[in-house]
Design a protein around this motif. Structure first.
Motif, mmCIF file in Angstrom:
data_model
loop_
_atom_site.group_PDB
_atom_site.id
_atom_site.type_symbol
_atom_site.label_atom_id
_atom_site.label_comp_id
_atom_site.label_asym_id
_atom_site.label_seq_id
_atom_site.Cartn_x
_atom_site.Cartn_y
_atom_site.Cartn_z
ATOM 1 N N TYR A 101 6.459 4.263 3.653
ATOM 2 C CA TYR A 101 5.084 4.421 4.144
ATOM 3 C C TYR A 101 5.003 5.451 5.283
ATOM 4 C CZ TYR A 101 0.820 2.901 6.643
ATOM 5 O OH TYR A 101 -0.383 2.847 7.304
ATOM 6 N N HIS A 102 4.084 6.381 5.146
ATOM 7 C CA HIS A 102 3.821 7.404 6.176
ATOM 8 C C HIS A 102 5.071 8.203 6.545
ATOM 9 C CE1 HIS A 102 -0.293 5.866 7.870
ATOM 10 N NE2 HIS A 102 -0.299 6.120 6.568
ATOM 11 N N SER A 103 5.966 8.394 5.582
ATOM 12 C CA SER A 103 7.184 9.166 5.877
ATOM 13 C C SER A 103 7.391 10.227 4.801
ATOM 14 C CB SER A 103 8.401 8.226 5.914
ATOM 15 O OG SER A 103 8.898 8.023 4.599
ATOM 16 N N PRO A 104 8.303 11.170 5.057
ATOM 17 C CA PRO A 104 8.590 12.195 4.036
ATOM 18 C C PRO A 104 9.176 11.584 2.759
ATOM 19 C CG PRO A 104 9.473 12.833 6.187
ATOM 20 C CD PRO A 104 9.029 11.416 6.317
ATOM 21 N N LYS A 105 9.593 10.308 2.834
ATOM 22 C CA LYS A 105 10.219 9.674 1.661
ATOM 23 C C LYS A 105 9.203 9.091 0.683
ATOM 24 C CE LYS A 105 14.511 8.494 4.022
ATOM 25 N NZ LYS A 105 14.908 7.588 5.091
ATOM 26 N N ASP A 106 7.923 9.177 1.010
ATOM 27 C CA ASP A 106 6.903 8.608 0.105
ATOM 28 C C ASP A 106 6.651 9.580 -1.045
ATOM 29 O OD1 ASP A 106 4.887 7.219 -1.110
ATOM 30 O OD2 ASP A 106 3.399 7.530 0.470
ATOM 31 N N THR A 107 7.622 9.630 -1.968
ATOM 32 C CA THR A 107 7.592 10.636 -3.035
ATOM 33 C C THR A 107 7.444 10.038 -4.428
ATOM 34 O OG1 THR A 107 9.998 10.527 -3.157
ATOM 35 C CG2 THR A 107 9.070 12.244 -1.750
ATOM 36 N N VAL A 108 7.528 8.715 -4.536
ATOM 37 C CA VAL A 108 7.604 8.105 -5.872
ATOM 38 C C VAL A 108 6.485 7.094 -6.088
ATOM 39 C CG1 VAL A 108 9.077 6.795 -7.456
ATOM 40 C CG2 VAL A 108 10.122 8.335 -5.795
ATOM 41 N N ILE A 109 5.950 7.093 -7.308
ATOM 42 C CA ILE A 109 4.992 6.066 -7.722
ATOM 43 C C ILE A 109 5.623 5.266 -8.856
ATOM 44 C CG2 ILE A 109 2.766 5.659 -8.848
ATOM 45 C CD1 ILE A 109 1.687 8.125 -7.430
ATOM 46 N N ASP A 110 5.575 3.956 -8.737
ATOM 47 C CA ASP A 110 6.012 3.082 -9.829
ATOM 48 C C ASP A 110 4.869 3.057 -10.861
ATOM 49 O OD1 ASP A 110 6.484 0.910 -11.525
ATOM 50 O OD2 ASP A 110 7.400 -0.308 -9.946
ATOM 51 N N ARG A 111 5.020 3.903 -11.882
ATOM 52 C CA ARG A 111 3.893 4.128 -12.804
ATOM 53 C C ARG A 111 3.478 2.887 -13.570
ATOM 54 N NH1 ARG A 111 3.873 10.177 -14.786
ATOM 55 N NH2 ARG A 111 4.826 11.119 -12.967
ATOM 56 N N ALA A 112 4.477 2.158 -14.066
ATOM 57 C CA ALA A 112 4.150 0.978 -14.884
ATOM 58 C C ALA A 112 3.373 -0.038 -14.046
ATOM 59 C CB ALA A 112 5.434 0.363 -15.424
ATOM 60 N N TYR A 113 3.836 -0.233 -12.821
ATOM 61 C CA TYR A 113 3.167 -1.180 -11.921
ATOM 62 C C TYR A 113 1.754 -0.690 -11.584
ATOM 63 C CZ TYR A 113 2.196 -3.566 -7.463
ATOM 64 O OH TYR A 113 1.613 -4.269 -6.443
ATOM 65 N N MET A 114 1.637 0.602 -11.285
ATOM 66 C CA MET A 114 0.322 1.152 -10.941
ATOM 67 C C MET A 114 -0.652 0.992 -12.111
ATOM 68 S SD MET A 114 -0.758 5.055 -9.939
ATOM 69 C CE MET A 114 -0.533 5.610 -11.620
#
Ligand SMILES: [Zn+2]
Lengths: 122, 282
Positions: free
Chosen positions: B252-265
């Motif tokens: 959260y709020h970091s440079p590491k926020d690069t991935v979305i869990d597509r199935a969950y979304m």
């Protein structure tokens, strides 16, 4: 016109511009500051004795405080620019020049207030 | 100054961009195209255009609404310039004329330095996919307005501007549905959080969750764009990933926020679609 007189006019002009700009989008805060300053200076100019110098020093103090707040914000953002992207992007050359004007004018008006303007009574 | 303007762009240029966007993303609003820092004015302006195009691709009438407003605290007006930004707004009218209105919103900006995949490319994508799905309903008794808000991360400025304008217009609003962070499920339990006042709107979400076998945790969140609506007296709902229960996204709020869990979304989007469909096409 003296240096103090020019600085006084410059700060008033800057605040008049800010007051109009904000009033047009619904905030009267800068207009409130300008109105207070203008009334103080106006009464100081009309009154006899030392009131003019006191009025200029009040405006000078307000400008100094505004300058310190602006500089404080810049220093805080230098340590952590992520606090607010809006505040970070506001740190332009114009912003820093206006900060310098507030600080210089504030100190100048407190230390060496300009002479009372000659007022022609109608 | 407040008010809406559509950015001056010729129809030809817009059509070219539209075609480019469609071919580059392989369809309407590819999710990856929304991931990437959207913090500076130019980054946000670029994102706003991308979103406008995606909503147009989905067949909705959409526009960019630029705003210039005072700061979130009056004292800041004494030392800072006004806040500027762009909300992207798209209209999906009811199938027969109606006075009933639902707002579906998500913020598209990020904090500086974060690509904002979960926060909130996921919600942005969800709003666009909902636009596609709800536009396919043969009958809708409600006008639906989709709004992608600017500057949530800088004091929910965009949603405050939009909610204030809506209130001033005097138009009725059935409910506002805010989606913020829908792409992370660290413990894989498939749970979502819902902050909604008790009543028919919350019931619609609970029923949709039941139908889909989704566990929905009732929660309270006093930040994000739904608050801009609640404080003006509107009914507003907040749907998100499971922010409570110790499953908070460490990126959260970091440079590491690069991935979305597509199935969950997608399950979250389906849940929202089910609830909103029940409200607009009962
Ligand atoms: Zn967010």
């Amino acid at each position: 016109m003296s240096g103090g007189g020019i600085l006084l006019l410059l700060t008033l002009a800057l605040w008049a511009w800010r007051a109009v700009d904000y009033a047009l989008i619904g905030s009267l805060a800068p207009l409130g500051i300008l109105a207070f300053g203008a009334v103080t200076l106006g009464l100081g100019a009309l009154a006899k004795g030392r009131w003019w110098r006191s009025a200029v020093r009040i405006w000078g103090t307000m400008m100094l405080l505004a300058g310190l707040a602006r500089a404080g914000l810049s220093i805080a953002l230098a340590f952590d620019p992520s606090v607010s992207i809006h505040a970070s992007e506001a740190q332009t050359a114009f912003y820093h020049a206006a900060t310098a004007l507030h600080l210089v004018a504030g100190i100048w008006l407190i230390v060496r207030p300009p002479e009372r303007p000659a007022i022609t009574r109608i | 100054m407040r008010g809406s303007i559509v950015r001056g762009m010729g129809v030809g240029a817009l059509a070219t961009l539209l075609t480019m966007s469609a071919s580059a993303t392989g369809g309407t609003g590819s999710m990856d195209s929304f991931i990437g820092e959207r913090a500076t004015q130019s980054q946000r302006a670029h994102a706003a255009l991308q979103i406008e195009l995606a909503l147009m691709n989905a067949g909705l009438e959409s526009e960019q609404r630029a705003y210039r407003v005072p700061n979130i605290h009056w004292a800041l007006d004494l030392i800072m310039p006004p806040q500027t930004g762009i909300n992207v707004v798209a209209q999906l009218p009811a199938s027969t004329p109606s006075e009933r209105n639902i707002i579906i919103g998500a913020h598209y900006d990020t904090v500086p330095g974060s690509p904002g995949a979960d926060d909130n490319a996921s919600g942005t994508y969800a709003a666009i996919e909902l636009a596609e799905r709800l536009s396919e309903l043969p009958v809708r008794n409600t006008n639906i307005t989709f709004v992608l808000f600017d500057a949530e991360e800088d004091g929910a400025v965009g949603s405050n501007v939009f909610a204030a304008e809506w209130l001033a217009s005097g138009r009725p609003m059935h409910s506002m549905h805010n989606i913020d962070m829908l792409g992370y499920d660290g413990n894989g339990d498939g749970v979502f959080d819902l902050d909604a006042p008790n009543g028919p709107v919350a019931d619609a979400y609970l029923a949709a969750a039941d139908e889909r076998g989704i566990r929905l945790v009732r929660a309270n969140f006093s930040s994000s764009d739904h608050v801009s609506f609640r404080k003006r007296g509107f009914t507003a709902v907040f749907l998100s990933e499971n922010l409570t229960d110790g499953d908070f996204n460490k990126a959260y709020h970091s440079p590491k926020d690069t991935v979305i869990d597509r199935a969950y979304m997608e399950r979250g989007i389906d849940l929202a679609a089910g609830a909103i469909e029940a409200l607009v096409a009962p």
